[in-house]
Design an enzyme around this catalytic site. Sequence first.
Site, PDB file in Angstrom:
ATOM      1  CB  CYS A  11      49.811   9.574 -44.617  1.00  0.00           C
ATOM      2  SG  CYS A  11      51.273  10.473 -44.163  1.00  0.00           S
ATOM      3  CB  CYS A  12      45.865   5.715 -44.682  1.00  0.00           C
ATOM      4  SG  CYS A  12      45.653   4.930 -43.079  1.00  0.00           S
ATOM      5  CD1 TRP A  13      39.248   8.760 -42.814  1.00  0.00           C
ATOM      6  CD2 TRP A  13      40.149  10.487 -43.907  1.00  0.00           C
ATOM      7  NE1 TRP A  13      38.419   9.841 -42.650  1.00  0.00           N
ATOM      8  CE2 TRP A  13      38.948  10.927 -43.311  1.00  0.00           C
ATOM      9  CE3 TRP A  13      40.901  11.404 -44.641  1.00  0.00           C
ATOM     10  CZ2 TRP A  13      38.479  12.228 -43.416  1.00  0.00           C
ATOM     11  CZ3 TRP A  13      40.432  12.699 -44.752  1.00  0.00           C
ATOM     12  CH2 TRP A  13      39.233  13.090 -44.153  1.00  0.00           C
ATOM     13  CG  LEU A  30      46.469  11.572 -44.728  1.00  0.00           C
ATOM     14  CD1 LEU A  30      46.138  11.063 -46.121  1.00  0.00           C
ATOM     15  CD2 LEU A  30      47.598  12.593 -44.763  1.00  0.00           C
TER      16      LEU A  30
END
Length: 145
Positions: free
Chosen positions: A63-65, A107
């Site tokens: 996950c990341c932004w 996210l």
Amino acid sequence: MRISLASDSLDGVAPILASEIEKRGHTVILHGAVTDERADWAWCCARAAEDVASGVADQAVVCCWTGTGASIAANKVRGVRAALCLDAATATGARQWNDANVLAISLRLTSAPLLEEILDAWFAGGVSPDETDLANIAYLSEIEN
């Protein structure tokens, strides 16, 4: 299954990801902001992907932004097929047609109810027995750097 989980921050659904995966009967291996390891997206997501490639984990969730950097980092690891999935239908297709072994999540865009749908679809999915689909998946190994 053993699922490696990496997130570069504790934003959005990151704090509930491990429990959602465990709720589905899987063991979670943590990386990045959900631990005290280096949390930069390239490092922690590659680490989760390396767990899959080495057999430490069966699959991973990264996950990341936006989910884009997480998927790019994971896909740099030989043997990993990471798919950025923004909905359940994409997660189903990624497992079925691409034999994806790493799920990348944004996210920013993923709500808790949507996360549940994506995880349910991902873990329920399996590889298509269709010869064309299997040939495409096999070809990925041939062209891998």
